[in-house]
Motif scaffolding. Structure first.
Motif, PDB file in Angstrom:
ATOM      1  N   VAL A 430       0.812  -1.219   0.000  1.00  0.00           N
ATOM      2  CA  VAL A 430       0.000   0.000   0.000  1.00  0.00           C
ATOM      3  C   VAL A 430       0.845   1.270   0.000  1.00  0.00           C
ATOM      4  CG1 VAL A 430      -1.983  -1.075   1.107  1.00  0.00           C
ATOM      5  CG2 VAL A 430      -0.191  -0.095   2.530  1.00  0.00           C
ATOM      6  N   GLU A 431       2.109   1.169   0.386  1.00  0.00           N
ATOM      7  CA  GLU A 431       2.958   2.369   0.433  1.00  0.00           C
ATOM      8  C   GLU A 431       4.427   1.952   0.455  1.00  0.00           C
ATOM      9  OE1 GLU A 431       2.873   6.565   2.879  1.00  0.00           O
ATOM     10  OE2 GLU A 431       2.790   4.725   4.053  1.00  0.00           O
ATOM     11  N   GLN A 432       5.234   2.623  -0.381  1.00  0.00           N
ATOM     12  CA  GLN A 432       6.682   2.438  -0.368  1.00  0.00           C
ATOM     13  C   GLN A 432       7.314   3.774  -0.005  1.00  0.00           C
ATOM     14  OE1 GLN A 432       8.520  -0.147  -0.513  1.00  0.00           O
ATOM     15  NE2 GLN A 432       7.840  -1.686  -1.997  1.00  0.00           N
ATOM     16  N   LEU A 433       8.032   3.817   1.105  1.00  0.00           N
ATOM     17  CA  LEU A 433       8.668   5.051   1.560  1.00  0.00           C
ATOM     18  C   LEU A 433      10.096   5.135   1.045  1.00  0.00           C
ATOM     19  CD1 LEU A 433       7.510   5.022   5.289  1.00  0.00           C
ATOM     20  CD2 LEU A 433       6.484   6.293   3.401  1.00  0.00           C
ATOM     21  N   PRO A 434      10.571   6.344   0.753  1.00  0.00           N
ATOM     22  CA  PRO A 434      11.979   6.483   0.362  1.00  0.00           C
ATOM     23  C   PRO A 434      12.880   6.284   1.563  1.00  0.00           C
ATOM     24  CG  PRO A 434      10.955   8.639   0.571  1.00  0.00           C
ATOM     25  CD  PRO A 434       9.860   7.629   0.748  1.00  0.00           C
ATOM     26  N   THR A 435      14.130   5.972   1.326  1.00  0.00           N
ATOM     27  CA  THR A 435      15.090   5.815   2.419  1.00  0.00           C
ATOM     28  C   THR A 435      15.451   7.186   2.980  1.00  0.00           C
ATOM     29  OG1 THR A 435      16.995   5.937   0.937  1.00  0.00           O
ATOM     30  CG2 THR A 435      16.015   3.756   1.297  1.00  0.00           C
ATOM     31  N   PRO A 448      12.047  -4.139   4.804  1.00  0.00           N
ATOM     32  CA  PRO A 448      11.819  -3.792   6.217  1.00  0.00           C
ATOM     33  C   PRO A 448      11.727  -2.276   6.392  1.00  0.00           C
ATOM     34  CG  PRO A 448      13.583  -5.401   6.004  1.00  0.00           C
ATOM     35  CD  PRO A 448      13.284  -4.933   4.626  1.00  0.00           C
ATOM     36  N   LEU A 449      10.836  -1.840   7.225  1.00  0.00           N
ATOM     37  CA  LEU A 449      10.647  -0.449   7.646  1.00  0.00           C
ATOM     38  C   LEU A 449      10.022   0.448   6.580  1.00  0.00           C
ATOM     39  CD1 LEU A 449      13.985   0.204   9.591  1.00  0.00           C
ATOM     40  CD2 LEU A 449      11.780  -0.463  10.519  1.00  0.00           C
ATOM     41  N   THR A 450      10.394   0.303   5.315  1.00  0.00           N
ATOM     42  CA  THR A 450       9.934   1.257   4.304  1.00  0.00           C
ATOM     43  C   THR A 450       8.728   0.781   3.510  1.00  0.00           C
ATOM     44  OG1 THR A 450      11.537   0.358   2.719  1.00  0.00           O
ATOM     45  CG2 THR A 450      12.227   2.264   4.033  1.00  0.00           C
ATOM     46  N   THR A 451       8.377  -0.508   3.599  1.00  0.00           N
ATOM     47  CA  THR A 451       7.227  -1.025   2.863  1.00  0.00           C
ATOM     48  C   THR A 451       6.054  -1.241   3.811  1.00  0.00           C
ATOM     49  OG1 THR A 451       8.674  -2.170   1.293  1.00  0.00           O
ATOM     50  CG2 THR A 451       6.363  -2.839   1.351  1.00  0.00           C
ATOM     51  N   ASN A 452       4.941  -0.593   3.533  1.00  0.00           N
ATOM     52  CA  ASN A 452       3.706  -0.826   4.280  1.00  0.00           C
ATOM     53  C   ASN A 452       2.769  -1.659   3.412  1.00  0.00           C
ATOM     54  OD1 ASN A 452       4.628   0.821   6.410  1.00  0.00           O
ATOM     55  ND2 ASN A 452       3.908   2.657   5.347  1.00  0.00           N
ATOM     56  N   TRP A 495      -2.970  -2.216   8.099  1.00  0.00           N
ATOM     57  CA  TRP A 495      -1.626  -1.946   7.565  1.00  0.00           C
ATOM     58  C   TRP A 495      -0.572  -2.553   8.487  1.00  0.00           C
ATOM     59  CZ3 TRP A 495      -0.370   3.209   4.743  1.00  0.00           C
ATOM     60  CH2 TRP A 495      -1.340   3.480   3.787  1.00  0.00           C
ATOM     61  N   TRP A 496       0.487  -3.082   7.874  1.00  0.00           N
ATOM     62  CA  TRP A 496       1.596  -3.691   8.599  1.00  0.00           C
ATOM     63  C   TRP A 496       2.914  -3.297   7.955  1.00  0.00           C
ATOM     64  CZ3 TRP A 496       0.468  -6.856  12.850  1.00  0.00           C
ATOM     65  CH2 TRP A 496      -0.884  -7.209  12.998  1.00  0.00           C
ATOM     66  N   ASN A 497       3.955  -3.420   8.731  1.00  0.00           N
ATOM     67  CA  ASN A 497       5.300  -3.299   8.152  1.00  0.00           C
ATOM     68  C   ASN A 497       6.224  -4.286   8.843  1.00  0.00           C
ATOM     69  OD1 ASN A 497       5.338  -0.911  10.410  1.00  0.00           O
ATOM     70  ND2 ASN A 497       7.375  -1.830  10.213  1.00  0.00           N
ATOM     71  N   ASP A 510      24.413  -2.591   5.863  1.00  0.00           N
ATOM     72  CA  ASP A 510      24.740  -1.754   7.020  1.00  0.00           C
ATOM     73  C   ASP A 510      24.682  -0.268   6.703  1.00  0.00           C
ATOM     74  OD1 ASP A 510      25.232  -3.960   8.686  1.00  0.00           O
ATOM     75  OD2 ASP A 510      27.256  -4.180   7.875  1.00  0.00           O
ATOM     76  N   THR A 511      24.469   0.081   5.441  1.00  0.00           N
ATOM     77  CA  THR A 511      24.490   1.487   5.043  1.00  0.00           C
ATOM     78  C   THR A 511      23.091   2.105   4.981  1.00  0.00           C
ATOM     79  OG1 THR A 511      24.347   0.930   2.685  1.00  0.00           O
ATOM     80  CG2 THR A 511      26.561   1.026   3.665  1.00  0.00           C
ATOM     81  N   PHE A 512      22.074   1.284   5.188  1.00  0.00           N
ATOM     82  CA  PHE A 512      20.707   1.786   5.067  1.00  0.00           C
ATOM     83  C   PHE A 512      20.411   2.838   6.131  1.00  0.00           C
ATOM     84  CE2 PHE A 512      16.362   1.349   6.793  1.00  0.00           C
ATOM     85  CZ  PHE A 512      15.644   1.868   5.724  1.00  0.00           C
ATOM     86  N   THR A 513      19.790   3.923   5.688  1.00  0.00           N
ATOM     87  CA  THR A 513      19.344   4.984   6.593  1.00  0.00           C
ATOM     88  C   THR A 513      17.829   5.040   6.569  1.00  0.00           C
ATOM     89  OG1 THR A 513      21.326   6.278   6.118  1.00  0.00           O
ATOM     90  CG2 THR A 513      19.465   7.438   7.124  1.00  0.00           C
ATOM     91  N   PRO A 514      17.159   4.857   7.702  1.00  0.00           N
ATOM     92  CA  PRO A 514      15.695   4.873   7.698  1.00  0.00           C
ATOM     93  C   PRO A 514      15.159   6.264   7.393  1.00  0.00           C
ATOM     94  CG  PRO A 514      16.506   4.831   9.940  1.00  0.00           C
ATOM     95  CD  PRO A 514      17.708   4.655   9.058  1.00  0.00           C
ATOM     96  N   PRO A 515      14.005   6.367   6.773  1.00  0.00           N
ATOM     97  CA  PRO A 515      13.393   7.690   6.556  1.00  0.00           C
ATOM     98  C   PRO A 515      13.014   8.316   7.887  1.00  0.00           C
ATOM     99  CG  PRO A 515      11.860   5.943   5.981  1.00  0.00           C
ATOM    100  CD  PRO A 515      13.168   5.284   6.250  1.00  0.00           C
TER     101      PRO A 515
END
Length: 724
Positions: A430-435, A448-452, A495-497, A510-515
């Motif tokens: 339902v939603e993809q968030l940018p990093t 993980p974290l960015t896909t709802n 909704w879940w993530n 290890d380089t991923f930065t959460p939004p």
């Protein structure tokens, strides 16, 4: 005529002066009074303007009395405030919450943050570094200046005395009654003992009284509307509402009192045909801005400060959503592969009213499928881990949900070999968030974290959802999880993530930065988490809570509350209202109702003439005071949650105001000497009862049996060793 040498007004003018003094009482200065009321004769006007007049002298005497009561209020609360050097009662909670602000560690509580931020401020001013865990009944170390912390809290309790004094004065009660109100609040045992410790109750009482005081100032200035003074008190009332609701949600009750006054005032303005539509619209605009926008903005501002101060991971992480946790310093969400695949081990967090992790444990439903329960759980646990697998097929009948209506049960077999077609779920993104660095990941994959996403049952077509309700004891009061047909696509309960992700076959990024987390979402989620925690505060029928009490026991003083262990060597404190204040105020509540109806009946029969001024006075000083007591007391009778003696603290203030009105009305018909004697007896009784029961709030350091004389009723467990 008036003799130049005598300096006295003739009897007729004196009568007029006393008549007008009722209107003048509460006006800040004579000039305002003369400007806003019809002209008096020249001699009377000159007499009022004289600085040597009795009005001027009385003003300074009233100020002196209020100051004396305020000083006494501080002395009674500061007296031996550090005699007990152990963590007393809920200091174990609120002292710890205050320390989290100093350590910047996120925590979760059932109450909004303002009171605890103020406690943290008091700890900071006391030089505390947060390095003490406030374990119940533990001794304060020498490095912790707990005396200064308690004194900071006591300030709020002590300031309730002058606020009560001037509130009663604004309500046009006689000054002898005003003195009585100030004295009763000054020596009230429950206010004193709660003011001696690091608790929220004194702050709640202070902001409640402050709100009512500001409301009485609006009442006083209602004939000078749209002046700076009127606007100031209107917005001050709104600010007070914002503060009291930010200490505890109980502040909504005094908000209701303000709301009732506002509705009545707007209705009266609507009935006034001389007011233009433009001006009437202005009244609405001012009240919406002052009494709705300002409190709401303040409430959100305090949460904004709360989030800004608590930027490190802490004990309350699980009450928030995944992105909020991921942005905390030292987050418990570890780096993981960015793409979820078959064979991945994941945990999933809900976006609904109960933002818990999808959970399952060996315990089964007591009816329905009798299979393993699937719930929502706030804390990290191995039972929150799920494996993504290929689908399977077979069939079984539908089973309704256990708490909510119109949904289906969600359960687990607890076996990798047993199952049916209803075990299969279809993922709908339902939603993809940018990093955090604004890059967009593959929209066709789950991250993980960015896909709802939503989970749709393959056979039934319903969606996995958290209802916001909780299972009873057999479900450990955990959140109910169901399969439901949502009201629309944006129903966040479906909704879940993914929060945690483990897959040894995939590369960990290890380089991923959460939004960044969005404030509005943080604000909404944490408030729903508070509501869920409040709803979970229900009595446990399998356990005996020796501190809990029933609401009917508070206005009757049927029982009190032991605030610490009851050993002979312990300085003991007993939370109990003053018998003088509580019993007398409770007794006058039905009298006040009868009195109001009698006056209304006489008015309808035209045997009693009411001016507009008198009607407003009765409404604010009698009706609103009683409504304040009702709103602060009756809800606890209706609640299913566990209740304690301290919940009566705000209601007692309004009961005292009701008592004051009845006394003032009754004694107004007495002759002067009998009236003075009666007031002296009331003052003496109030002080004597405080003195007699003073050990309850000032501390009992001696053996229990030495205080047997204080145990008037069987429910007062003051001297017996029943719970020591």
């Amino acid at each position: 005529m008036v003799s130049k040498s005598s300096g006295f007004l003739p009897k007729s003018s004196d009568l007029r002066l006393r008549d007008r003094k009722d209107q003048f009482n509460g006006t800040e200065n004579i000039e305002d009074f003369l400007r806003t009321n019809e002209p008096l004769d020249d001699k009377l006007t000159k007499q009022l303007k004289k600085p040597q007049s009795f009005l001027h002298r009385d003003h300074w005497f009233h100020t002196f009395v209020c100051l004396a009561l305020t000083v006494a209020s501080f002395l009674l609360r500061f007296y031996k405030i550090d005699e007990s050097n152990i963590v007393v009662w809920d200091e174990a909670h609120f002292g710890k919450f205050g320390s989290y602000y100093l350590k910047h560690e996120f925590y979760h509580d059932v109450h909004p943050p303002l009171g605890k931020m103020l406690i943290g401020l008091g700890e900071y001013l006391a030089g505390f570094d947060g390095d003490f865990d406030f374990s119940s009944n533990s001794n304060y170390p020498k490095s912790v200046n707990f005396k200064a912390m308690r004194q900071f809290n006591a300030i709020f309790s002590a300031l309730c005395t002058p606020l009560s004094f001037y509130t009663a004065k604004n309500l046009d009660l006689s000054m002898l009654t005003v003195y009585l109100v100030g004295l009763m609040v000054c020596v009230e045992h429950s206010y004193i003992v709660l003011g001696k410790f690091i608790l929220l109750d004194s702050m709640l009482l202070f902001f409640t009284v402050l709100t009512f005081y500001c409301l009485t100032q609006i009442y006083r200035s209602r004939k000078r509307q749209f002046t700076l003074q009127w606007l100031f008190w209107m917005f001050a009332t709104g600010a007070s509402i914002g503060c009291v609701c930010s200490v505890k949600w109980v502040g909504l009750f005094i908000t209701g009192v303000v709301g009732i006054y506002t509705i009545v005032e707007l209705y009266c303005l609507h009935c006034n045909k001389s007011i233009s539509k433009t001006k009437y619209a202005g009244h609405w605009i001012v009240r919406v801005l002052a009494l709705i926008v300002v409190p709401s903005a303040l409430y959100m501002l305090f949460f904004k400060i709360h989030f800004a101060l608590l930027y490190k991971t802490g004990t309350g992480d699980s009450s928030t959503h995944s992105l909020f946790q991921a942005n905390l310093e030292g987050t418990q969400i570890e780096p993981s592969p960015r793409d979820v695949a078959y064979g991945s081990q994941i945990s999933m967090r809900s976006h609904g009213l109960s933002p818990g992790l999808l959970h399952s444990h060996p315990q089964t439903y007591p009816d329905g499928s009798n299979q393993r329960q699937v719930t929502g759980y706030g804390h990290r646990d191995g039972n929150n881990d799920w494996i993504v697998k290929f689908s399977r097929s077979s069939g079984k009948a539908n089973i309704p949900s256990h708490v909510s209506k119109g949904n289906y049960e969600v359960s687990g077999y607890g076996s990798d070999t047993m199952g049916d077609f209803k075990d299969d779920w279809i993922i709908e993104i339902v939603e993809q968030l940018p990093t955090g660095n604004k890059t967009m990941e593959n929209k066709q994959l789950i991250h993980p974290l960015t896909t709802n996403f939503r989970l749709k049952n393959k056979e039934l077509g319903c969606y996995l959802a958290a209802t916001g309700l909780s299972y009873p004891g057999w479900g450990y009061n955990q959140a109910e999880i169901v399969c439901k047909y949502p009201w629309n696509y944006h129903d966040k309960s479906t909704w879940w993530n993914i929060e945690d992700h483990v897959n040894s076959n995939l590369h960990t990024d290890d380089t991923f930065t959460p939004p960044p987390s969005r404030f509005w979402k943080d604000f909404v989620v944490i408030n729903f988490a508070m509501a869920s925690s409040n709803n979970a505060l229900v009595p446990d029928l399998d356990k005996y809570d020796r501190l809990a009490s029933e609401p009917w026991e508070w206005p009757t003083l049927h029982t009190g509350l032991r605030m610490c262990n009851w050993g002979d060597s312990t300085v003991k404190y007993y939370l109990l209202g003053s018998p003088f204040n509580t019993w007398l105020s409770t007794a006058t509540l039905p009298i006040l109702v009868i009195l109001i109806f009698v006056q209304l009946f006489r008015y309808q029969r035209q045997s009693l003439q009411f001016t507009e001024e008198k009607v407003w006075n009765v409404f604010v000083s009698a009706v609103l005071s009683f409504v304040g007591w009702v709103l602060h007391y009756i809800p606890f009778l209706l609640m299913g949650r566990v209740t304690y003696v301290h919940h009566y603290v705000p209601a007692l203030f309004f009961a005292i105001m009701c008592f004051a009105y009845v006394v003032d009305y009754t004694l107004s018909n007495f002759n002067r000497y009998l009236k003075v004697v009666t007031y002296i007896l009331l003052y003496a009784g109030c002080v004597y009862v405080y003195w007699y029961f003073a050990p309850l709030c000032q501390g009992m350091p001696e053996a229990n049996l030495n205080y047997l004389y204080l145990q008037l009723l069987p429910g007062w467990d003051v001297s017996n060793a029943q719970f020591s």
